[in-house]
Structure formats: C-alpha cells, structure tokens
Enzyme design. Structure first.
Site, PDB file in Angstrom:
ATOM      1  N   ILE A  14       0.826  -1.209   0.000  1.00 27.15           N
ATOM      2  CA  ILE A  14       0.000   0.000   0.000  1.00 27.15           C
ATOM      3  C   ILE A  14       0.861   1.259   0.000  1.00 27.15           C
ATOM      4  CG2 ILE A  14      -1.733   1.312   1.312  1.00 27.15           C
ATOM      5  CD1 ILE A  14      -2.704  -1.370  -0.027  1.00 27.15           C
ATOM      6  N   LYS A 198     -13.529   0.811   7.479  1.00 24.80           N
ATOM      7  CA  LYS A 198     -12.554  -0.034   6.777  1.00 24.80           C
ATOM      8  C   LYS A 198     -12.760  -1.520   7.105  1.00 24.80           C
ATOM      9  CE  LYS A 198      -9.127  -1.799   4.846  1.00 24.80           C
ATOM     10  NZ  LYS A 198      -8.752  -1.775   3.462  1.00 24.80           N
ATOM     11  N   ARG A 205     -17.471  -8.206   2.598  1.00 22.17           N
ATOM     12  CA  ARG A 205     -17.047  -9.092   1.505  1.00 22.17           C
ATOM     13  C   ARG A 205     -16.773 -10.505   2.028  1.00 22.17           C
ATOM     14  NH1 ARG A 205     -15.946  -8.486  -3.848  1.00 22.17           N
ATOM     15  NH2 ARG A 205     -14.124  -9.511  -4.729  1.00 22.17           N
ATOM     16  N   CYS A 252      -6.253  -9.117   3.964  1.00 19.86           N
ATOM     17  CA  CYS A 252      -7.317  -8.182   4.348  1.00 19.86           C
ATOM     18  C   CYS A 252      -8.588  -8.923   4.691  1.00 19.86           C
ATOM     19  CB  CYS A 252      -7.567  -7.234   3.181  1.00 19.86           C
ATOM     20  SG  CYS A 252      -6.039  -6.578   2.497  1.00 19.86           S
ATOM     21  N   LYS A 312      -4.895 -15.012  -5.011  1.00 19.41           N
ATOM     22  CA  LYS A 312      -5.924 -14.853  -6.044  1.00 19.41           C
ATOM     23  C   LYS A 312      -5.250 -14.663  -7.410  1.00 19.41           C
ATOM     24  CE  LYS A 312      -6.762  -9.895  -5.735  1.00 19.41           C
ATOM     25  NZ  LYS A 312      -7.771  -8.863  -5.544  1.00 19.41           N
TER      26      LYS A 312
HETATM   27  N1  SAJ Z   1     -12.656 -14.476  -3.312  1.00 16.27           N
HETATM   28  C1  SAJ Z   1     -13.565 -15.517  -3.492  1.00 16.27           C
HETATM   29  N2  SAJ Z   1     -14.739 -15.263  -4.138  1.00 16.27           N
HETATM   30  C2  SAJ Z   1     -15.052 -14.012  -4.586  1.00 16.27           C
HETATM   31  C3  SAJ Z   1     -14.142 -12.955  -4.385  1.00 16.27           C
HETATM   32  C4  SAJ Z   1     -12.952 -13.217  -3.737  1.00 16.27           C
HETATM   33  O1  SAJ Z   1     -13.302 -16.664  -3.100  1.00 16.27           O
HETATM   34  O2  SAJ Z   1     -16.136 -13.859  -5.170  1.00 16.27           O
HETATM   35  C5  SAJ Z   1     -11.372 -14.715  -2.620  1.00 16.27           C
HETATM   36  C6  SAJ Z   1     -10.152 -14.354  -3.447  1.00 16.27           C
HETATM   37  O3  SAJ Z   1      -9.790 -15.392  -4.313  1.00 16.27           O
HETATM   38  C7  SAJ Z   1      -9.114 -14.097  -2.368  1.00 16.27           C
HETATM   39  C8  SAJ Z   1      -9.928 -13.464  -1.250  1.00 16.27           C
HETATM   40  O4  SAJ Z   1     -11.280 -13.840  -1.505  1.00 16.27           O
HETATM   41  O5  SAJ Z   1      -8.527 -15.281  -1.900  1.00 16.27           O
HETATM   42  C9  SAJ Z   1      -9.828 -11.963  -1.150  1.00 16.27           C
HETATM   43  O6  SAJ Z   1      -9.755 -11.384  -2.447  1.00 16.27           O
HETATM   44  P1  SAJ Z   1     -10.546 -10.076  -2.876  1.00 16.27           P
HETATM   45  O7  SAJ Z   1     -10.257  -9.863  -4.318  1.00 16.27           O
HETATM   46  O8  SAJ Z   1     -11.971 -10.175  -2.488  1.00 16.27           O
HETATM   47  O9  SAJ Z   1      -9.973  -8.925  -1.942  1.00 16.27           O
HETATM   48  P2  SAJ Z   1      -8.476  -8.435  -1.544  1.00 16.27           P
HETATM   49  O10 SAJ Z   1      -8.134  -9.087  -0.244  1.00 16.27           O
HETATM   50  O11 SAJ Z   1      -7.519  -8.584  -2.650  1.00 16.27           O
HETATM   51  O12 SAJ Z   1      -8.746  -6.860  -1.315  1.00 16.27           O
HETATM   52  C10 SAJ Z   1      -9.710  -6.451  -0.360  1.00 16.27           C
HETATM   53  C11 SAJ Z   1     -10.642  -5.385  -0.987  1.00 16.27           C
HETATM   54  N3  SAJ Z   1     -11.775  -5.140  -0.119  1.00 16.27           N
HETATM   55  C12 SAJ Z   1     -13.051  -5.134  -0.591  1.00 16.27           C
HETATM   56  O13 SAJ Z   1     -13.330  -5.368  -1.744  1.00 16.27           O
HETATM   57  C13 SAJ Z   1     -14.124  -4.792   0.394  1.00 16.27           C
HETATM   58  C14 SAJ Z   1      -9.854  -4.087  -1.220  1.00 16.27           C
HETATM   59  O14 SAJ Z   1     -10.730  -3.069  -1.671  1.00 16.27           O
HETATM   60  C15 SAJ Z   1      -9.177  -3.649   0.093  1.00 16.27           C
HETATM   61  O15 SAJ Z   1      -8.404  -2.474  -0.106  1.00 16.27           O
HETATM   62  C16 SAJ Z   1      -8.242  -4.760   0.530  1.00 16.27           C
HETATM   63  O16 SAJ Z   1      -9.044  -5.930   0.784  1.00 16.27           O
HETATM   64  C17 SAJ Z   1      -7.507  -4.309   1.782  1.00 16.27           C
HETATM   65  O17 SAJ Z   1      -6.301  -3.981   1.687  1.00 16.27           O
HETATM   66  O18 SAJ Z   1      -8.125  -4.212   2.849  1.00 16.27           O
END
Ligand code: SAJ
Length: 403
Positions: A14, A198, A205, A252, A312
């Site tokens: 970040i 936050k 999610r 996160c 991911k």
């Molecule tokens: N995942 C699933 N199914 C989905 C979406 C994601 O299994 O439908 C999994 C992904 O493969 C991964 C995990 O969830 O393993 C998290 O991935 P992600 O793409 O949902 O999120 P991050 O961790 O890369 O980023 C998140 C984001 N938060 C939200 O969307 C609310 C980002 O905006 C934040 O800035 C970040 O966390 C953070 O730094 O907090």
C-alpha cells in the site's frame, strides 16, 4: 527538508503505490522503510512486487523526484502504512509496527506535524494505542486504504476515500493532499468511524464470500450446480452473490473481520461463523480432491498437482493463500506433499514446487485449479487428457470437475 514534503513510512503493497502516486502528481515525497534491502532495490530503480501499471507509475514518480531511505525525515506530514498483523489466538490486531512507526515519527517531527495512519487497525486502536503517545499540537488522522491488489493503480486514482480526523481542518488538509491524485469523493469524518468503515467493508465481503462457499457445499450435497444457481439468482435485481472458491486469502478479507470477532466475541456471531466457513473451505477442497481421485481412478497422491499458489488471480502475493492453507491441512492427513506450480512465484516456497508449466503438467494426472491466473485460462488446451478439478470455475473444457 522542505516543510511540505510528505514522508511515507512503510513501502509495502500500500505504501509504495501511494508514495509513487503522490510523487507522480507533483507532491514532494520521501519514502522510508526499515528494510534496507527493499530500499536498495527501489533506489536501483526496481519495483518490489508485480502489479498492473506499477512500473509506469514508478518511472513517473522518479521523474517527479521521489527518494527512498531507511531514515525518518523531519517534515510536517507523515503517512504511515506499515503492516498490522493479527494474533491468531486472540484474533486481535497487533498494532506494534504502527506504534513503533509513530514513536519514530515523534522523535523527529516538529510539534505541529500531522500523522496520517493508513494501515488497517481495529476500531478503537488509535484511541487506545496511538493517542496516548502523541504530544499536544500533533494532529492524528486515519485514512484507510481501499485499493484492490490486481487493480491498485486504477483504484488509487478512482476510488472514493475516507479520512478520519479529530480536527476538521486537519482532515480537510489531508483530503486535499489525497485529492492531488484521487478523482473519487473524499469523505471527512472522525477517526473511530474511519477505523470501523474499513473493517466493515472487508467484513461485508468476507461474509458474502462465506455465503457463496456455503452454497457450494449445499449444492454439492444436493447434487446441484452452484454456479448455474448463482448465475440465475444474480439476474434478480437485488441479488448479487459472490463466487465460491477454494478459500479466502490475502492480508485483508481473511484477517480484518477477526478484529470484530476478537473485540466483540458475544456480538459478532454471523461474522465468526462466516470466517470459520471460509477457513474450512481448503478442507472441503481436500475432500473434493479425494472424491475426484476416486471417480477418475487415481490412487497415487503424488500424481495430484495444485495449479496456483498466490491468494488470487494475477497477483504475486501468497499471504494466507488457500493453497498454503490446503497444504498445511493436507500435511496433517496425507503426508505426501502435493505438487504445486504458479507462474507468478519464482521463489521456492513449498516442497514439490515447479517453475515450468509443461514440466508440472507432465508429472501429474489430476490438476486442481486453485487460482484462475490468466495463463491457465488462455492455455487450457494443455489440460486436455488430464483430470481437472476447477475450484475457480474459470475453464470451459468439457468434463471438468467443479467444487
Ligand atoms: N474471493 C472468493 N470469491 C469471490 C471474491 C474473492 O473466493 O467472489 C477470494 C479471493 O480469491 C481471495 C480473497 O477472496 O482469496 C480476497 O480477495 P478479494 O479480491 O476479495 O480482496 P483483496 O483481499 O484482494 O482486497 C480487499 C478489498 N476489499 C473489498 O473489496 C471490500 C480491497 O478493496 C481492500 O483495499 C483490501 O481488501 C484491503 O487492503 O483491505
């Protein structure tokens, strides 16, 4: 040192993009990190992780005069973006890196400085752990980041932001600083609200991913196609179900919701169950691997390969990745470490890790797609003749097994 220079502390996933973004928009920036090797790499003109658009942003920031150092600078504005790990047993945030960074800033800064904390902290952390350290005259601000790995540069420019401050004027001043590059709306609020938003965003999610993961188990039990069911449900104007997967990783979504469970154990029931569901998803995948092996007549676990090690698709970050979680769970049951390949991971992180897709494929009969990297989607014809368990629902090959 000019007074309007911004000292960004912590140049990780970040801090680095934020520092580069400010510098490439005409703001004087010094980036500080205690890791001398990382600072050396940046000084040599190389980025420290892969991310779409980061190289170009780096070049623009260097052009804008950014410098990197292990020292804290004396200036009026600091942005702290150091890691906030969590204690796996108490489920509480460990603010020690932020606390240390604030102490270090306080040892050099003037009495009217503003300290912006970008690191994610659980609600109340600033009041409990930071405020008591800070002397009168110093303004505290909490401006949590929201960018998503894989699309960080775009989201830094376009996402709305939250700035929490004790003092409205300090909040507005920091909002103007972020507005030097941020085209989204910037909301100014108080610090506790900013902390809470936050963690709540990531919890929202996590809970929704857990719902999708639970559906995948119900549908498997009932002999139904979860993806078709989600596709149809999502045609409803008020339904938007996320995708089931092999688990939740990253630093996160798999971490922040635990802060609420840790602080409010008797209240955060849905969140607690959701996190347990996500954490047990790699074990569900292990069950699916066993079932698929049986169906395909594969008895030798050393002929099973996991495609993908990152948390991911199309990022190089392996923190808390479902593949690492699965390998840990599997070690307890099976003993034989499964074969693993990831195009984004050059270092040897796990036993039996391959660095060449063709060599990996020629040594396995069952390919478990743990991460839907663009590479495998584009080269899926290479999987012809293999048994495939697609945990991400990204392949269009016939006969592929699903979660
Ligand atoms: N995942 C699933 N199914 C989905 C979406 C994601 O299994 O439908 C999994 C992904 O493969 C991964 C995990 O969830 O393993 C998290 O991935 P992600 O793409 O949902 O999120 P991050 O961790 O890369 O980023 C998140 C984001 N938060 C939200 O969307 C609310 C980002 O905006 C934040 O800035 C970040 O966390 C953070 O730094 O907090």
């Amino acid at each position: 040192m000019k007074n309007d220079t911004i000292n960004v502390i912590g140049l990780g996933y970040i801090g680095l993009p934020t520092a580069l973004m400010l510098a490439s928009h005409g703001v004087p920036v010094v980036g500080t990190d205690c890791n001398a090797a990382l600072v050396r790499t940046l000084r040599e003109g190389r980025t420290t992780f892969r991310e779409k658009g980061l190289e170009e942003l780096f070049a623009a920031a260097v052009e804008g005069g950014i410098t990197f150092t292990t020292q804290y600078m004396r200036t009026r504005t600091y942005i702290i973006s150091v890691p906030t790990p969590y204690d796996k047993f108490t489920k509480k945030v460990d603010p020690s890196f932020v606390v240390q960074a604030v102490r270090d800033v306080l040892s050099v800064c003037p009495d009217d400085a503003t300290i912006v904390i970008e690191s994610t902290v659980s609600p109340g952390t600033v009041d409990r752990c930071i405020r008591p350290l800070v002397r009168e005259g110093i303004s505290l601000v909490h401006a949590p980041e929201r960018i998503i790995p894989g699309n960080m540069v775009y989201e830094l420019l376009h996402n709305n932001r939250t700035v929490g401050a004790d003092d409205r004027a300090a909040g507005e001043r920091i909002a103007r600083l972020y507005a030097s590059f941020c085209q989204g709306e910037i909301v100014v609020t108080d610090i506790r609200t900013a902390e809470m938003t936050k963690v709540v965003e990531n919890t929202f999610r996590a809970v929704n991913i857990a719902f999708a993961n639970e559906l995948s188990r119900i549908c498997r039990h009932a002999g139904m196609d979860v993806y078709e069911i989600i596709r149809i449900c999502n045609m409803h104007p008020r339904v938007n179900i996320l995708q089931p997967g092999p688990g939740v990783g990253g630093h996160c979504i798999s971490v922040d919701p635990w802060f609420l469970v840790g602080d409010y154990p008797s209240l955060a029931k849905v969140i607690d169950e959701a996190m347990k569901t996500n954490d047990s998803q790699p074990s569900f995948v292990l069950e699916r691997i066993h079932e698929t092996m049986q169906e395909a007549g594969i008895s030798d676990p050393s002929r099973v390969g996991l495609y993908g090690l990152t948390y991911k698709e199309d990022v190089d970050d392996c923190r808390e990745s479902p593949t690492l979680q699965l390998l840990q769970a599997q070690e307890r049951h099976l003993g034989v470490p499964l074969k693993v390949y990831d195009p984004y991971v050059e270092k040897d992180l796990v036993p039996n890790q391959y660095h060449d897709l063709d060599a990996f494929l020629s040594d396995v009969d069952l390919v478990v797609v743990m991460v839907g990297h663009r590479q495998i989607v584009e080269a899926q014809e290479k999987l012809a003749g293999k048994t495939v368990l697609d945990c991400r629902h990204v392949l269009s090959l016939p006969g592929v097994h699903q979660l």
